[in-house]
Design a protein around this motif. Structure first.
Motif, PDB file in Angstrom:
ATOM      1  N   ILE A   1      -9.325  12.887  -1.390  1.00  0.00           N
ATOM      2  CA  ILE A   1      -8.679  14.145  -1.003  1.00  0.00           C
ATOM      3  C   ILE A   1      -7.259  14.122  -1.554  1.00  0.00           C
ATOM      4  CG2 ILE A   1      -7.783  15.449   0.991  1.00  0.00           C
ATOM      5  CD1 ILE A   1     -10.248  14.505   2.552  1.00  0.00           C
TER       6      ILE A   1
ATOM      7  N   ASP B   1     -12.077   4.735   4.924  1.00  0.00           N
ATOM      8  CA  ASP B   1     -11.233   5.071   3.776  1.00  0.00           C
ATOM      9  C   ASP B   1     -12.160   5.096   2.571  1.00  0.00           C
ATOM     10  OD1 ASP B   1      -7.875   4.921   3.273  1.00  0.00           O
ATOM     11  OD2 ASP B   1      -9.191   4.965   1.521  1.00  0.00           O
ATOM     12  N   ILE B   2     -11.965   6.091   1.746  1.00  0.00           N
ATOM     13  CA  ILE B   2     -12.839   6.251   0.578  1.00  0.00           C
ATOM     14  C   ILE B   2     -12.543   5.179  -0.462  1.00  0.00           C
ATOM     15  CG2 ILE B   2     -11.393   7.833  -0.772  1.00  0.00           C
ATOM     16  CD1 ILE B   2     -15.065   8.441   0.021  1.00  0.00           C
TER      17      ILE B   2
ATOM     18  N   GLU C   1     -13.912  11.669  -5.240  1.00  0.00           N
ATOM     19  CA  GLU C   1     -14.189  11.654  -3.786  1.00  0.00           C
ATOM     20  C   GLU C   1     -12.909  11.690  -2.948  1.00  0.00           C
ATOM     21  OE1 GLU C   1     -18.119   8.854  -3.667  1.00  0.00           O
ATOM     22  OE2 GLU C   1     -16.205   7.870  -4.044  1.00  0.00           O
TER      23      GLU C   1
ATOM     24  N   TYR D   1       0.856  -1.194   0.000  1.00  0.00           N
ATOM     25  CA  TYR D   1       0.000   0.000   0.000  1.00  0.00           C
ATOM     26  C   TYR D   1       0.890   1.241   0.000  1.00  0.00           C
ATOM     27  CZ  TYR D   1      -4.417   2.388   0.441  1.00  0.00           C
ATOM     28  OH  TYR D   1      -5.528   3.145   0.156  1.00  0.00           O
TER      29      TYR D   1
ATOM     30  N   PHE E   1       1.872   2.838   6.895  1.00  0.00           N
ATOM     31  CA  PHE E   1       2.552   2.942   8.195  1.00  0.00           C
ATOM     32  C   PHE E   1       3.333   1.664   8.493  1.00  0.00           C
ATOM     33  CE2 PHE E   1      -0.732   5.494  10.887  1.00  0.00           C
ATOM     34  CZ  PHE E   1      -0.086   6.657  10.572  1.00  0.00           C
TER      35      PHE E   1
ATOM     36  N   SER F   1      -2.535   8.889   8.926  1.00  0.00           N
ATOM     37  CA  SER F   1      -1.687   9.675   8.015  1.00  0.00           C
ATOM     38  C   SER F   1      -2.568  10.049   6.839  1.00  0.00           C
ATOM     39  CB  SER F   1      -0.464   8.887   7.569  1.00  0.00           C
ATOM     40  OG  SER F   1      -0.836   7.690   6.961  1.00  0.00           O
TER      41      SER F   1
ATOM     42  N   THR G   1      -3.272  -0.318   9.070  1.00  0.00           N
ATOM     43  CA  THR G   1      -2.218  -0.588  10.061  1.00  0.00           C
ATOM     44  C   THR G   1      -2.688  -0.198  11.471  1.00  0.00           C
ATOM     45  OG1 THR G   1      -0.687   0.054   8.308  1.00  0.00           O
ATOM     46  CG2 THR G   1       0.263  -0.305  10.482  1.00  0.00           C
TER      47      THR G   1
ATOM     48  N   TYR H   1      -4.592   7.650  -5.376  1.00  0.00           N
ATOM     49  CA  TYR H   1      -4.952   6.320  -4.869  1.00  0.00           C
ATOM     50  C   TYR H   1      -5.969   5.596  -5.758  1.00  0.00           C
ATOM     51  CZ  TYR H   1      -2.312   7.047  -0.606  1.00  0.00           C
ATOM     52  OH  TYR H   1      -1.287   7.241   0.280  1.00  0.00           O
TER      53      TYR H   1
ATOM     54  N   GLY I   1      -6.253   3.484   4.995  1.00  0.00           N
ATOM     55  CA  GLY I   1      -5.343   2.861   4.031  1.00  0.00           C
ATOM     56  C   GLY I   1      -5.408   1.355   4.187  1.00  0.00           C
ATOM     57  N   SER I   2      -4.260   0.729   4.389  1.00  0.00           N
ATOM     58  CA  SER I   2      -4.251  -0.735   4.510  1.00  0.00           C
ATOM     59  C   SER I   2      -4.551  -1.197   5.935  1.00  0.00           C
ATOM     60  CB  SER I   2      -2.899  -1.267   4.055  1.00  0.00           C
ATOM     61  OG  SER I   2      -1.890  -0.764   4.905  1.00  0.00           O
TER      62      SER I   2
ATOM     63  N   ALA J   1     -13.685  10.478   5.190  1.00  0.00           N
ATOM     64  CA  ALA J   1     -13.110  10.872   6.482  1.00  0.00           C
ATOM     65  C   ALA J   1     -13.835  12.084   7.076  1.00  0.00           C
ATOM     66  CB  ALA J   1     -11.635  11.207   6.299  1.00  0.00           C
TER      67      ALA J   1
ATOM     68  N   PHE K   1      -8.244   7.853   7.802  1.00  0.00           N
ATOM     69  CA  PHE K   1      -7.651   7.483   6.501  1.00  0.00           C
ATOM     70  C   PHE K   1      -6.957   6.134   6.677  1.00  0.00           C
ATOM     71  CE2 PHE K   1      -7.195  12.257   6.522  1.00  0.00           C
ATOM     72  CZ  PHE K   1      -8.018  12.538   5.451  1.00  0.00           C
TER      73      PHE K   1
HETATM   74  C1  LIG Z   1      -1.340   7.871   3.479  1.00  0.00           C
HETATM   75  S1  LIG Z   1      -2.661   6.812   3.111  1.00  0.00           S
HETATM   76  C2  LIG Z   1      -2.943   5.987   4.642  1.00  0.00           C
HETATM   77  C3  LIG Z   1      -2.016   4.819   4.814  1.00  0.00           C
HETATM   78  C4  LIG Z   1      -2.258   4.069   6.116  1.00  0.00           C
HETATM   79  N1  LIG Z   1      -1.772   4.804   7.273  1.00  0.00           N
HETATM   80  C5  LIG Z   1      -1.626   2.674   6.081  1.00  0.00           C
HETATM   81  O1  LIG Z   1      -0.927   2.304   7.038  1.00  0.00           O
HETATM   82  O2  LIG Z   1      -1.804   1.952   5.105  1.00  0.00           O
HETATM   83  C6  LIG Z   1      -4.008   7.949   2.957  1.00  0.00           C
HETATM   84  C7  LIG Z   1      -5.342   7.309   2.649  1.00  0.00           C
HETATM   85  O3  LIG Z   1      -6.328   8.354   2.561  1.00  0.00           O
HETATM   86  C8  LIG Z   1      -7.382   7.838   1.748  1.00  0.00           C
HETATM   87  N2  LIG Z   1      -8.310   8.917   1.381  1.00  0.00           N
HETATM   88  C9  LIG Z   1      -8.204   9.869   0.414  1.00  0.00           C
HETATM   89  N3  LIG Z   1      -9.297  10.656   0.411  1.00  0.00           N
HETATM   90  C10 LIG Z   1     -10.111  10.215   1.391  1.00  0.00           C
HETATM   91  C11 LIG Z   1     -11.382  10.628   1.886  1.00  0.00           C
HETATM   92  N4  LIG Z   1     -12.058  11.631   1.326  1.00  0.00           N
HETATM   93  N5  LIG Z   1     -11.909   9.955   2.946  1.00  0.00           N
HETATM   94  C12 LIG Z   1     -11.259   8.887   3.507  1.00  0.00           C
HETATM   95  N6  LIG Z   1     -10.074   8.434   3.037  1.00  0.00           N
HETATM   96  C13 LIG Z   1      -9.503   9.090   2.013  1.00  0.00           C
HETATM   97  C14 LIG Z   1      -6.632   7.198   0.592  1.00  0.00           C
HETATM   98  O4  LIG Z   1      -7.446   6.255  -0.066  1.00  0.00           O
HETATM   99  C15 LIG Z   1      -5.446   6.545   1.331  1.00  0.00           C
HETATM  100  O5  LIG Z   1      -5.740   5.220   1.631  1.00  0.00           O
END
Ligand SMILES: C[S@@+](CC[C@H](N)C(=O)[O-])C[C@H]1O[C@@H](n2cnc3c(N)ncnc32)[C@H](O)[C@@H]1O
Length: 393
Positions: free
Chosen positions: A296, A94-95, A294, A45, A49, A262, A78, A271, A75-76, A246, A73
């Motif tokens: 960010i 997560d979107i 959708e 991913y 993290f 994060s 963590t 993404y 993500g995967s 989020a 947010f």
């Molecule tokens: C930096 S990554 C997070 C990684 C996570 N900490 C991990 O350990 O895998 C940021 C995440 O924000 C998500 N994201 C982007 N826009 C979003 C939204 N409007 N609402 C929720 N999640 C969103 C992305 O899909 C992405 O998975």
């Protein structure tokens, strides 16, 4: 940590520039086997993290045995999987539906003997794919990314996955399937941009998914051992995660003790594009272009009638606009969106709860994008009472 006396943007920028690196938060001694422990190696991913970071934050800020952790947010997943492994309640969004699937599977312990039997049966079933009708979603993107024979083999594997009735086991297989898609496609390996390499040596999908499942099985066994029985008996009580925004989380107001997250970065990772192979194969969206909007931090986003409230953010947008109006609009949209995430995070946090955002600064068109400073400024900008009114508490 920034003290309470900070008021002006100038002071914040100065304070950050004086801040020294705290080696206690360096994890460069860890090996991949450490960072991929438990279920953390299930799926790659971008900007994932390491679990040790989440563990350290939990050690710092959670004292009792019970606490409610959140990651807007995920993500995967963590943060979520780590919280669950410690017997803590966790919620998040997560979107990206692929992210939701990975987070769910990484946080769901499956009884090892049962899973072992299921995987053996699955592998046996894969031995004779001849008569299986492939499930291949209709999309020209699939023809663009996959060689015909690989596409058919993947479709057959997916068909066998869909035969599984136990949804936890099926999702476990789907994560393995999603993980191998990039390797099986023309996607230029190691590239974070969707670029094709038509000369790529393509692997055998069947061998690849078996290898991935066996690796995940090992991770599940370790995870199963550490997750407390109370959580295993009643996972629903502990896990409240959704594929969603989020800025609008299905979480009660003033309920969360600690947010560990994060955020996306502005125009860094796209993404939606990066996970398009999984999104299409698993049929997770009807319209990839609409879905992308959708997220960010994406490019080609603009908000005509909104401004970020942070003075630092306004200044960054002004400086970038001198070089590119389009980029400035994208950065402005990012700050406006992130502000709403902070309002929502504030709504769900308990009075006295803590919020840890892992974020770094970047440079765009020669302008420093001070993400950390902007967010910190925002925290001070809304005095508690003002913020309470704004989020309707
Ligand atoms: C930096 S990554 C997070 C990684 C996570 N900490 C991990 O350990 O895998 C940021 C995440 O924000 C998500 N994201 C982007 N826009 C979003 C939204 N409007 N609402 C929720 N999640 C969103 C992305 O899909 C992405 O998975």
């Amino acid at each position: 940590m920034i003290g309470n006396r900070i008021n002006s943007s100038k002071e914040i920028i100065e304070l950050f520039s004086r801040k020294e690196i705290d080696e206690d938060w360096s994890f460069d001694y860890l090996k991949p086997s450490d960072t991929n422990k438990l279920t953390h190696g299930y799926h790659r991913y971008p900007a994932k993290f390491i679990p040790q970071l989440v563990e350290k934050l939990l050690d710092e800020y959670i004292t009792g045995k019970e606490a409610y952790i959140n990651d807007p947010f995920m993500g995967s997943g963590t943060t979520i999987a780590t919280a669950v492994s410690r017997g803590l309640k966790a919620s998040g969004t997560d979107i990206n539906k692929v992210a939701y699937l990975i987070s769910k599977v990484k946080s769901t312990p499956i009884e090892p003997i049962y899973l072992d039997r299921k995987i053996c049966e699955f592998i046996e079933r894969l031995e004779d794919l001849e008569k299986i009708e492939p499930v291949i979603p209709k999309s020209e993107r699939i023809d663009y990314w996959f060689r015909e024979d690989i596409k058919i083999e993947l479709g057959k594997i997916l068909s066998v996955i869909y035969e599984e009735d136990d949804l936890d086991v099926r999702d476990f297989y789907l994560v393995a399937f999603s993980h191998i898609l990039k390797n099986c496609s023309y996607w230029l390996q190691k590239s974070i941009k969707p670029t094709r390499n038509l000369k790529k040596q393509l692997p055998n999908p069947r061998e690849l998914i078996i290898k991935q499942l066996l690796k995940m099985k090992k991770g599940n066994n370790e995870f199963y051992k550490v997750v407390p029985d109370s959580v295993k008996r009643n996972l629903k009580e502990y896990l409240n995660i959704k594929a969603g925004d989020a800025r609008n989380q299905p979480v009660d107001k003033e309920s969360v003790d600690l947010i560990i997250t994060s955020s996306p970065y502005v125009t860094s990772y796209e993404y939606a594009d990066l996970h398009q192979l999984s999104t299409i194969w698993l049929d997770l969206t009807a319209d990839l272009k609409e879905h992308r909007r959708e997220f960010i931090g994406i490019s080609y986003k603009e908000y005509k009638n909104s401004e970020p409230s942070s003075k630092i953010a306004q200044e960054i947008v002004r400086k970038v606009a001198e070089k590119s109006k389009k980029k400035a609009e994208e950065i402005k949209a990012f700050f406006v969106d992130m502000e709403e995430v902070f309002v929502e995070s504030f709504r769900i946090l308990k009075n006295g709860g803590m919020c840890c955002f892992v974020i770094g600064n970047t440079k765009i068109l020669g302008v420093d994008i001070l993400n950390a400073e902007v967010e910190e400024y925002r925290r001070k900008l809304y005095r508690r009472e003002e913020m309470r009114k704004r989020v309707g508490l």
